[in-house]
Design a protein around this motif. Structure first.
Motif: not given
Length: 282
Positions: A92-106, A108-121
């Motif tokens: 489960a922890a391995q699968r939850l690692s998907l939130i790290i590239p999402i945070v990095a995209a916001f 480090l790489f200037g992507e927009v973090l929506t309210g839905t994704r904030i809730f998911g994180l």
């Protein structure tokens, strides 16, 4: 869906193999180092990397070297986590690692973090906290104290690897070639480390490495094929993979290995599934 099912089963099978090896006091490092030549050759035959473009990797080499170090290190940490907290929470922890590239995209790489994704994180971080919660391990011994650290290492390690692969792809390096070179480098570096430390070689550990290499590469290949076959529905593949691994790992961990889950851990599994659904079905 056949490829997706195979990818899920092979992914969980890796955790099952590592758990069995730890139970039998087999040196996982040797299994991992023996698995990389197998994965290296299977990458060559199945994905057919274009080695003629090696010279075009350029700045990607720094990232590939980082992958060469991280890939075996995270595998070792994965084995430690499975030994300490079980395969259910570890997968489960391995699968939850998907939130790290999402945070990095916001960040480090200037992507927009929506309210839905904030809730998911938020769901993801709550899930991690719930999975780590094991009151029966408190202050028993040094290994027990390291339990949250191993689980965090799995989460952070796989998340970092995901970011590195994405950055290599952005620089124009083909994924098969990146995987091919990274596997070769990872196996070589780990072998050098084991030789320097004068490890006592175990025949059963090396034999298990053949199976580990097949399972590891089989998981990757089936996952890639699932994305190719279901190219119009990538969210289904990604969500099915993550939720499927958590579900199957839970069934095997609890049913076969009698792993114990408290109510907080069960809540963490449910939160993990909700996190994946929110982040990739929104």
């Amino acid at each position: 869906m056949m490829y997706l099912t195979i990818a899920v089963l092979f992914s969980v099978a890796v955790s099952v193999l590592l758990k069995i090896l730890r139970q039998r006091d087999i040196d996982i490092r040797q299994t991992i180092v023996a698995g990389y030549p197998v994965a290296f050759l299977l990458t060559w035959f199945l994905l057919k990397p274009d080695v003629s473009s090696m010279t075009s990797l350029g700045g990607a080499w720094a990232i590939i070297i980082a992958l060469g170090v991280l890939l075996p290190a995270v595998f070792i940490i994965l084995g430690r986590a499975i030994e300490s907290v079980g395969m259910v929470a570890t997968d489960a922890a391995q699968r939850l690692s998907l939130i790290i590239p999402i945070v990095a995209a916001f960040l480090l790489f200037g992507e927009v973090l929506t309210g839905t994704r904030i809730f998911g994180l938020l769901l993801g971080f709550l899930a991690l906290g719930a999975l780590i919660y094991h009151p029966q391990h408190r202050a028993i011994n040094k290994q027990a104290k390291l339990t949250p650290l191993w689980l965090f290492g799995v989460w952070a390690g796989y998340g970092t690897i995901d970011i590195l692969f994405k950055q290599v792809a952005k620089q124009g390096a083909a994924f098969p070639l990146t995987l091919f070179v990274s596997f070769g480098l990872a196996g070589l570096l780990l072998l050098i480390y084991l030789l320097i430390t004068r490890v006592r070689w175990q025949g059963n550990a090396l034999a298990a490495g053949i199976l580990l290499g097949v399972l590891n590469m089989g998981n990757i290949y089936a996952y890639i094929r699932a994305h190719q076959v279901l190219s119009e529905s990538p969210s289904i593949v990604f969500t099915g993979m993550n939720v499927g691994v958590i579900a199957v790992a839970t069934l095997i961990g609890v049913g076969l290995f009698r792993e114990s889950l408290n109510r907080i851990n069960i809540l963490g599994l449910l939160l993990a599934i909700c996190c994946v659904a929110v982040l990739f079905l929104a």
